[in-house]
Design a protein around this motif. Structure first.
Motif, short mmCIF file in Angstrom:
data_model
loop_
_atom_site.label_atom_id
_atom_site.label_comp_id
_atom_site.label_asym_id
_atom_site.label_seq_id
_atom_site.Cartn_x
_atom_site.Cartn_y
_atom_site.Cartn_z
N THR A 1 5.62 -21.22 -7.72
CA THR A 1 6.99 -20.71 -7.70
C THR A 1 7.39 -19.99 -8.99
O THR A 1 8.47 -19.42 -9.05
CB THR A 1 7.98 -21.87 -7.46
N GLU B 1 6.29 -15.40 -5.87
CA GLU B 1 5.86 -16.74 -5.50
C GLU B 1 4.71 -16.62 -4.50
O GLU B 1 4.52 -15.58 -3.88
CB GLU B 1 7.00 -17.57 -4.91
N ARG C 1 2.10 -24.68 -3.73
CA ARG C 1 3.00 -23.54 -3.96
C ARG C 1 3.02 -23.18 -5.45
O ARG C 1 2.96 -24.05 -6.32
CB ARG C 1 4.42 -23.85 -3.50
#
Length: 237
Positions: free
Chosen positions: A32, A40, A30
């Motif tokens: 972010t 994101e 991920r």
């Protein structure tokens, strides 16, 4: 996840399959921290497989998934799946194990800003098999939120699905010793469906809500190209 052939849940819940040993693994990343391109983002890659207790490979899948929330609060993702040829111990409905060809599927999803009173979403898909069939699906939904307590979503769906392994019937044939005295006939199913999906959510209190889902539809199907398997544990000819 493991279920023995004799597993029984005594009608506590829906039981769709037993007799399997299933494994899967994924890598997930991920991002972010917002950039000039997105708020994101995420990416997944992985695989899964399934064997029955006789050791037959009944499922294998390789997949990858990517998602992103844009600076304007729109959201989108894309999902790709590859399934190679595997055995099927249920296709003949109690008969011998046969082998199904592999297939591919790609799908996506996009949604406009959910903070708006009205937003739109769609999740089209397209798939094709090594047996020569193709299928696809498309839709467009509109969501209306006149208040924080009420949400209404509605939109049309249209899809074409195709399967080269539609079971038709089996008949006794003592001469067909390869299949223990029965002949299993399959066809290629071509099906089209048009529907109207509608969902209503009403919140009365934090502990009481009402949800209604209705999907009237019309479907048509045609079976052609009747065939059978030449041998056990082999693909259809």
């Amino acid at each position: 996840n493991v279920r023995s052939p004799g597993f029984e849940n005594n009608d506590i819940a829906l039981l769709t399959r037993t007799d399997y040993v299933y494994q899967n693994a994924n890598v997930f990343k991920r991002w972010t921290k917002p950039t000039k391109w997105y708020r994101e983002a995420g990416w997944i890659a992985g695989a899964q497989q399934q064997f029955n207790f006789d050791g037959d490979l009944t499922d294998r899948q390789y997949h990858t998934f990517g998602e992103m929330e844009w600076l304007n609060n729109w959201y989108a993702n894309v999902f790709f799946i590859r399934r190679p040829a595997t055995f099927d111990d249920r296709l003949t409905r109690g008969g011998p194990v046969v082998r199904k060809s592999g297939n591919y599927n790609v799908s996506g999803y996009a949604q406009t800003d959910q903070r708006k009173r009205v937003n739109f979403s769609t999740n089209p898909s397209y798939g094709w098999s090594e047996a020569g069939t193709t299928g696809w699906y498309m839709n467009l939904y509109a969501t209306y939120r006149p208040s924080s307590r009420l949400t209404l979503t509605a939109g049309p769906d249209y899809g074409k699905s195709a399967s080269p392994y539609q079971y038709v019937y089996s008949v006794a044939d003592p001469a067909l010793t390869e299949f223990f005295g029965r002949r299993y006939v399959f066809g290629e199913l071509d099906q089209r469906t048009v529907s109207m999906s509608t969902r209503l959510n009403v919140t009365f209190t934090p502990a009481l809500t009402l949800e209604m889902v209705a999907t009237p539809f019309i479907a048509s199907g045609r079976i052609s190209k009747f065939q059978e398997f030449d041998e056990r544990r082999q693909e259809k000819r």
